[in-house]
Design an enzyme around this catalytic site. Sequence first.
Site, PDB file in Angstrom:
ATOM      1  N   TRP A 256       0.806  -1.222   0.000  1.00  0.00           N
ATOM      2  CA  TRP A 256       0.000   0.000   0.000  1.00  0.00           C
ATOM      3  C   TRP A 256       0.840   1.274   0.000  1.00  0.00           C
ATOM      4  CZ3 TRP A 256      -1.726  -4.608   1.552  1.00  0.00           C
ATOM      5  CH2 TRP A 256      -3.028  -4.968   1.218  1.00  0.00           C
ATOM      6  N   CYS A 292      -6.883  -3.872  -2.386  1.00  0.00           N
ATOM      7  CA  CYS A 292      -8.161  -4.533  -2.087  1.00  0.00           C
ATOM      8  C   CYS A 292      -8.973  -4.869  -3.326  1.00  0.00           C
ATOM      9  CB  CYS A 292      -8.972  -3.709  -1.101  1.00  0.00           C
ATOM     10  SG  CYS A 292      -9.608  -2.132  -1.734  1.00  0.00           S
ATOM     11  N   ASP A 321     -11.222  -2.242  12.479  1.00  0.00           N
ATOM     12  CA  ASP A 321     -11.243  -2.194  13.944  1.00  0.00           C
ATOM     13  C   ASP A 321     -10.341  -3.295  14.486  1.00  0.00           C
ATOM     14  OD1 ASP A 321     -11.888  -1.809  16.588  1.00  0.00           O
ATOM     15  OD2 ASP A 321     -13.814  -2.863  16.460  1.00  0.00           O
ATOM     16  N   HIS A 350     -13.186   0.200   0.610  1.00  0.00           N
ATOM     17  CA  HIS A 350     -12.650  -1.159   0.659  1.00  0.00           C
ATOM     18  C   HIS A 350     -13.561  -2.049  -0.176  1.00  0.00           C
ATOM     19  CE1 HIS A 350     -10.583  -4.689   1.848  1.00  0.00           C
ATOM     20  NE2 HIS A 350     -11.547  -5.166   2.609  1.00  0.00           N
ATOM     21  N   ASP A 373     -13.606 -12.057   1.922  1.00  0.00           N
ATOM     22  CA  ASP A 373     -12.632 -10.983   1.722  1.00  0.00           C
ATOM     23  C   ASP A 373     -11.225 -11.569   1.688  1.00  0.00           C
ATOM     24  OD1 ASP A 373     -11.193  -8.651   1.607  1.00  0.00           O
ATOM     25  OD2 ASP A 373     -12.190  -7.686   3.300  1.00  0.00           O
ATOM     26  N   ASP A 415     -18.536   2.975  15.337  1.00  0.00           N
ATOM     27  CA  ASP A 415     -18.513   4.401  15.658  1.00  0.00           C
ATOM     28  C   ASP A 415     -17.081   4.910  15.489  1.00  0.00           C
ATOM     29  OD1 ASP A 415     -21.163   4.322  16.218  1.00  0.00           O
ATOM     30  OD2 ASP A 415     -20.959   4.518  18.392  1.00  0.00           O
ATOM     31  N   GLU A 467     -31.072   0.809  14.091  1.00  0.00           N
ATOM     32  CA  GLU A 467     -29.618   0.771  13.965  1.00  0.00           C
ATOM     33  C   GLU A 467     -28.958   0.788  15.336  1.00  0.00           C
ATOM     34  OE1 GLU A 467     -25.603   2.368  13.927  1.00  0.00           O
ATOM     35  OE2 GLU A 467     -27.369   3.528  14.516  1.00  0.00           O
ATOM     36  N   TYR A 547      -5.119   5.631   0.024  1.00  0.00           N
ATOM     37  CA  TYR A 547      -6.576   5.469   0.068  1.00  0.00           C
ATOM     38  C   TYR A 547      -7.018   4.796   1.358  1.00  0.00           C
ATOM     39  CZ  TYR A 547      -6.902   0.416  -0.994  1.00  0.00           C
ATOM     40  OH  TYR A 547      -6.852  -0.951  -0.952  1.00  0.00           O
TER      41      TYR A 547
END
Length: 671
Positions: A256, A292, A321, A350, A373, A415, A467, A547
Amino acid sequence: MILALIKVIWKNLHLFFCFIDLTPTHISWQPSVNASTHHTDRYANTELTVRRGQAFTITLYFNRPKQNGESLAFVTEIGPSPSESHHTKAVFNLSEVGASGWSAAQGPSEAGYVNFTISSPANAVIGRYNLILQVTSGNKIFSRFLGQFVLLFNPWCPGDDVYMDNENERQEYVLNENGIIFVGNAKYIEARGWYYGQFQDHLLNICLTMLDLSLYYRQDPAIDVSRRGDPKYVGRVISSMINGNDNDNGVLLGKWQGSFHSDENPSRWDGSVVILQKWRQDNYKPVRYGQCWVFAGVMCTVLRCLGIPTRLVSNFNSAHDVDRNLSIDKYYDSSGKSLNIGKDSTWDYHVWNESWFIRPDLGTSYNGWQVLDATPQEQSKGLFQCGPASVIAIKEGDVDLDYDTLFVYTEVNADCNRWIVYNDGTKKRVYCDTEIIGRFISTKAVGSNSRVDVTYSYKYPEGSPEERRVYKKALAKIFGPNITGGHRESPDERPSENIRNPGISGKFKLAEPPVFGKDITLILILSNLSFDHKTVKVDMNASAILYTRRAVAEILKATTSVDLGSKQGKHIRLKIPYSYYGKYLTTDKRIQVTALCEVIHMHGVKLLVEKTIILEDANIIIKVNNSLSDALNRQKELKSVSGAQILRQECGHKCIILGCNFRCCSKILLA
């Protein structure tokens, strides 16, 4: 006399045949008929390729007619240690459905040859099979190897786990060799083409070899092959093999940042075929390099090739995360400069895959699209693999379900906390954004190149009661009912009023489109949301980023202050000269601008404003007053001119030829 002679001859022939074993001399795989009915006519390989759960026809030519007392059976074998207990070997007589689910029936025949119809079960192991004819004559049994065929998943078969009942979707997600990948950022979504080429020469063999190179196969070949009838298992294995981070001969290495001079820049790839063929030609050494969308594009090729309906999905403002506490922590210094001190990150976008199959391990409510993924972000059970995670489970916050549902949930619904790190090392959270992560989740439309937003397939509308309910449910599954997560003491705790609403608002606006090679001018629009007078100190910072939003180099910093009257708004101009940013940009051509706005005399109340700028390439237009053929010839000439190459490499510009005699204005990119 003649009749008696015939009887003698026939008796002698019968005695003669009794001493000659019944042997097939030739086999016709009926390639045209089988390929058409099995939707495999596009594969470039020459061996029979069919789909499970569906009959195929072969024709056998024998050295003599079958006699009374002789019986035929077929044997199918796959893998290094075929066994009936592992469902990698099946023995089935004519007109009988064996315990394995395989069956064979004799069809219309003529003198010298016999037609047979062979059917596989809808849950059969996929891969390359040996087909054997077994002849029984009295107490004598002997076998004849007939050849090999390839068996694939079957989205057209209702009994197959990958069954998809919509023909247009099958055409798109299984048979379409061309695709669109959505990249950019949440405010500037771009579409780039990708050629999957799943039916091209050698591709099927490459995909089958990929399974045999996996660490799963090396650990226990017999068990690994026996599990290849399960699409969730195959998908998980492939997700580990597309990347080469586990020393497993994976297809691609990721990179990257840094220089790509000696290897391929990921932005140059526009299809999977070249990558997979290079991997094969280099004796299965990982190709350098991918990011990705490249991992996802190659994985889509492999899964479609094997018959699993698959598509690409792009998630904008995608969270990573690391500590898995459902929050992303981003750190800035007191001037607003982004600091690379936290393990969490937020990527502009992504790209991953979704594959379609049922989930009997979870229950029917979790059937449908499953996230896979191949980008190597975090290890799962000791390997860089991810999924399959049910999209429905992600939406409902069932983060404890297999596989890697928690990781994908945070990518779309974490969050985002922003912290200021002061010179003495203390940290203060200045903002908590519950809505920024997981925006404009996108995929290509069926039958067109349009963008389809699938955000609400992954989560309920941001800020809605549903949510927040799901978010609390996910927290409870991680930390238990008495939540002590890393970012809140309880699920009902909201960020303080000052953190959520500092009494001012701000946003950056570009004065004109940002073009590489030119100065960039932005306007920071600050507004006082209250009737009280405010003095605001503004620290602005600009950095070149990837990115993935990882800072590469600081470009500019500036400080100013502004007085805001009651409900007043003001504009602050910021200019970033090309001389400042030109030498620091990566091939991602991204600049992140931040403004840390502190309201004076309000106990450190701060607002952080961010904007990511993607610079556009300048177009150099060369008008050609000749025919299309002349224009193409000139294109070739320009490609060979060193000046054009210097321009592309050093300035990043695109050269475009506009042919004046074209029926429509055609653009030819000199790459």
